[in-house]
Design an enzyme around this catalytic site. Structure first.
Site, PDB file in Angstrom:
ATOM      1  N   LYS A  85     -38.849 -21.265  55.722  1.00  0.00           N
ATOM      2  CA  LYS A  85     -36.920 -21.960  56.350  1.00  0.00           C
ATOM      3  C   LYS A  85     -36.964 -20.573  57.257  1.00  0.00           C
ATOM      4  O   LYS A  85     -36.787 -19.821  56.545  1.00  0.00           O
ATOM      5  CB  LYS A  85     -36.295 -22.006  54.947  1.00  0.00           C
ATOM      6  CG  LYS A  85     -35.251 -22.926  54.842  1.00  0.00           C
ATOM      7  CD  LYS A  85     -35.464 -24.233  55.525  1.00  0.00           C
ATOM      8  CE  LYS A  85     -33.904 -24.919  55.450  1.00  0.00           C
ATOM      9  NZ  LYS A  85     -34.746 -26.705  55.945  1.00  0.00           N
TER      10      LYS A  85
HETATM   11  P1  NAD Z   1     -25.931 -31.633  60.730  1.00  0.00           P
HETATM   12  O1  NAD Z   1     -25.301 -29.967  60.814  1.00  0.00           O
HETATM   13  O2  NAD Z   1     -26.118 -32.274  61.406  1.00  0.00           O
HETATM   14  O3  NAD Z   1     -24.496 -32.120  59.683  1.00  0.00           O
HETATM   15  C1  NAD Z   1     -23.846 -31.391  58.359  1.00  0.00           C
HETATM   16  C2  NAD Z   1     -22.340 -31.921  58.062  1.00  0.00           C
HETATM   17  O4  NAD Z   1     -22.121 -31.622  56.628  1.00  0.00           O
HETATM   18  C3  NAD Z   1     -21.574 -31.917  59.169  1.00  0.00           C
HETATM   19  O5  NAD Z   1     -20.885 -33.667  59.563  1.00  0.00           O
HETATM   20  C4  NAD Z   1     -20.274 -31.137  58.940  1.00  0.00           C
HETATM   21  O6  NAD Z   1     -18.594 -31.423  58.773  1.00  0.00           O
HETATM   22  C5  NAD Z   1     -20.806 -31.848  56.791  1.00  0.00           C
HETATM   23  N1  NAD Z   1     -20.130 -29.953  56.464  1.00  0.00           N
HETATM   24  C6  NAD Z   1     -20.395 -29.435  56.524  1.00  0.00           C
HETATM   25  N2  NAD Z   1     -20.311 -28.358  55.471  1.00  0.00           N
HETATM   26  C7  NAD Z   1     -19.405 -29.270  54.456  1.00  0.00           C
HETATM   27  C8  NAD Z   1     -18.434 -29.138  53.198  1.00  0.00           C
HETATM   28  N3  NAD Z   1     -18.149 -27.850  53.156  1.00  0.00           N
HETATM   29  N4  NAD Z   1     -18.138 -30.796  53.712  1.00  0.00           N
HETATM   30  C9  NAD Z   1     -17.983 -31.442  53.656  1.00  0.00           C
HETATM   31  N5  NAD Z   1     -18.775 -32.056  54.891  1.00  0.00           N
HETATM   32  C10 NAD Z   1     -19.963 -30.642  55.807  1.00  0.00           C
HETATM   33  O7  NAD Z   1     -26.726 -31.056  59.633  1.00  0.00           O
HETATM   34  P2  NAD Z   1     -28.011 -32.214  58.846  1.00  0.00           P
HETATM   35  O8  NAD Z   1     -29.469 -31.542  60.008  1.00  0.00           O
HETATM   36  O9  NAD Z   1     -27.249 -33.725  58.925  1.00  0.00           O
HETATM   37  O10 NAD Z   1     -28.591 -30.982  57.605  1.00  0.00           O
HETATM   38  C11 NAD Z   1     -27.862 -31.641  56.217  1.00  0.00           C
HETATM   39  C12 NAD Z   1     -28.133 -31.138  55.287  1.00  0.00           C
HETATM   40  O11 NAD Z   1     -29.245 -32.224  55.268  1.00  0.00           O
HETATM   41  C13 NAD Z   1     -28.440 -30.229  54.927  1.00  0.00           C
HETATM   42  O12 NAD Z   1     -28.419 -29.614  53.420  1.00  0.00           O
HETATM   43  C14 NAD Z   1     -30.004 -30.190  55.191  1.00  0.00           C
HETATM   44  O13 NAD Z   1     -30.686 -29.258  55.399  1.00  0.00           O
HETATM   45  C15 NAD Z   1     -30.400 -30.923  55.461  1.00  0.00           C
HETATM   46  N6  NAD Z   1     -31.541 -31.716  55.686  1.00  0.00           N
HETATM   47  C16 NAD Z   1     -32.055 -31.960  57.061  1.00  0.00           C
HETATM   48  C17 NAD Z   1     -32.637 -32.438  57.574  1.00  0.00           C
HETATM   49  C18 NAD Z   1     -33.090 -32.615  58.636  1.00  0.00           C
HETATM   50  O14 NAD Z   1     -34.220 -33.123  59.563  1.00  0.00           O
HETATM   51  N7  NAD Z   1     -31.901 -32.063  60.181  1.00  0.00           N
HETATM   52  C19 NAD Z   1     -33.993 -32.411  56.842  1.00  0.00           C
HETATM   53  C20 NAD Z   1     -33.817 -32.585  55.638  1.00  0.00           C
HETATM   54  C21 NAD Z   1     -32.543 -32.050  55.297  1.00  0.00           C
END
Ligand code: NAD
Length: 427
Positions: free
Chosen positions: A117
């Site tokens: 990561k």
């Molecule tokens: P992203 O940046 O696209 O979206 C994050 C979302 O969370 C946004 O809507 C943001 O406004 C919101 N957010 C941020 N801080 C917040 C808070 N304190 N309270 C409420 N909402 C909040 O990110 P993503 O890619 O959707 O990732 C989200 C989670 O999923 C992370 O934990 C990431 O590690 C995990 N994840 C992502 C992927 C991927 O393929 N993108 C894969 C596996 C896991």
């Protein structure tokens, strides 16, 4: 709050720091590892962590410095794989934990990868597009020592997307003197990206929720769903739940939480956010407080924002039947216990959000063979892998009388440590 020691940001070892949460999860699985338990220390440390200084020219003529990291937790089963996060709260501790969860996730779904990561401690909203590009390129150059198509393959995570991956691929390619599409996944389709990758994590959340709901005796159609986080993972998952006939009754993003008991128009909300709006100023919803949000009555709750969101207090009040972890590490171990006592089933992150890395694996395979699959082939293969992995987790949970999380860890840690044992220690 993160402190700073010798210029490096870290989080003190509090029980809720992501790395400490991960260590507690390893402790829970150790009694189930049989003779492989003698190798368990392997899981309790990262193989390699690189911290880098990233200086960039700002548009106003000044120079700014940022901290970046890349952690490779375990490479016993293959090259490192894991996302890159741009966020002001990024720390070494967090990146290490996220890399360890990638080791577990990749092994739980049986992908031929180790766990890695990366991240930069930055609020990307404060940068211009040019500054963001320079930051990304310098970071890629700095971690270029340890990444590569057969060494460690980054992908998007919080606040990073296909454009960032395109800049990373180009920078790495310029440095090695050949176009290396396989160095990152989650790229634009025109640069060797895969169909279905952008939607894959949200789709995996939906698939694992659907299967678990079925085993609990209810359907997605007619169920009530609440989603925290409305980005790539939460936004797509919410859209798929709604398309399958669920009513999405609560959403939260960084601007705050909103609700509508009759159902939120998810597609309109996605369009609103894509054109620069926030959930709080979206029409057709009522703003609710943080504590009200966690108590909205639902059948399925999807935390899809950041880690440590589902705390003990929230676990005591949450009014749902099924938690499906879209985010990495959203539930603390103490909250996990409370949910278990309350009979609320948790589909753990290492299975629920494994759809993204699974289609990243497909992208990497397609890049190597320069032969691209149709979206139907991709979605069918994703569905098959996730359904089989979830079945194995449920079976292991029943056999060992443990939670789905510990069961996923049993399967994954057994695979990782068996590989460790078979390879033996060098020299
Ligand atoms: P992203 O940046 O696209 O979206 C994050 C979302 O969370 C946004 O809507 C943001 O406004 C919101 N957010 C941020 N801080 C917040 C808070 N304190 N309270 C409420 N909402 C909040 O990110 P993503 O890619 O959707 O990732 C989200 C989670 O999923 C992370 O934990 C990431 O590690 C995990 N994840 C992502 C992927 C991927 O393929 N993108 C894969 C596996 C896991």
């Amino acid at each position: 709050m993160a402190n700073s020691i010798s210029g490096l940001s870290y989080v003190p070892n509090t029980p809720s720091s992501p790395w400490q949460v991960y260590l507690q999860q390893v402790d829970r699985v150790t009694p189930h590892l049989g003779h492989l338990a003698r190798w368990v220390e392997t899981l309790k440390r990262c193989k390699r962590v690189l911290a880098v200084d990233i200086p960039i020219n700002r548009d106003d003529g000044t120079v700014a410095h940022f901290e970046g990291f890349r952690a490779q937790h375990n490479l016993s089963r293959g090259p490192g794989k894991g996302g890159v996060r741009f966020h002001p709260d990024v720390t070494i501790d967090e990146v290490m934990a996220l890399s360890a969860w990638m080791t577990v996730k990749n092994a739980a779904v049986n992908l031929p990868y180790g766990g890695a990561k990366g991240g930069i401690r930055v609020d990307p909203r404060q940068l211009t597009r040019g500054e963001l590009e320079r930051l990304t390129r310098r970071y890629t150059s700095e971690i270029g020592l340890i990444i590569g198509p057969d060494k460690d393959i980054p992908a998007p995570d919080v606040n990073t997307n296909d454009q960032i991956m395109a800049w990373m691929m180009d920078t790495y390619s310029m440095n090695v003197g050949a176009t290396a599409t396989g160095v990152v996944t989650g790229k634009p389709i025109a640069l060797g990206g895969s169909l279905g990758r952008r939607e894959a994590t949200g789709r995996g959340v939906y698939i694992t929720a659907r299967e678990t709901a079925r085993s609990l005796g209810f359907d997605i159609a007619g169920s009530r769903v609440v989603v925290q986080g409305f980005g790539n993972v939460g936004g797509i998952a919410a859209r798929l739940f709604k398309a399958a006939g669920a009513t999405v009754v609560g959403l939260q993003d960084v601007s705050g939480a909103v609700a509508n008991d009759a159902g939120i128009d998810v597609d309109a909300a996605l369009e609103h956010v894509a054109s620069g709006g926030t959930l709080r100023d979206f029409k057709g919803v009522t703003p609710v407080s943080e504590s009200e949000f966690w108590q909205i009555k639902s059948d399925i709750f999807v935390p899809a924002a950041l880690e440590n969101q589902l705390t003990e207090t929230r676990a005591s009040h949450i009014a749902t039947r099924l938690v499906v972890e879209g985010a990495n590490g959203p539930t603390t171990p103490a909250a996990d216990d409370i949910l278990h006592e309350r009979g609320i089933v948790v589909v753990p992150d290492v299975i629920a959000n494994a759809g993204g890395v699974t289609v990243s694996y497909f992208e990497w395979v397609q890049d190597f063979s320069s032969f691209f699959w149709t979206e139907t082939e991709i979605n069918d293969r994703l569905e098959r892998i996730l359904v089989e992995a979830l079945k194995a987790v449920v079976h292991t949970a029943e056999k060992h009388k443990v939670s789905l999380r510990t069961a996923a860890f049993i399967i994954a840690c057994t695979r990782v440590l068996a590989a460790r044992e078979q390879r033996g220690l060098y020299p």
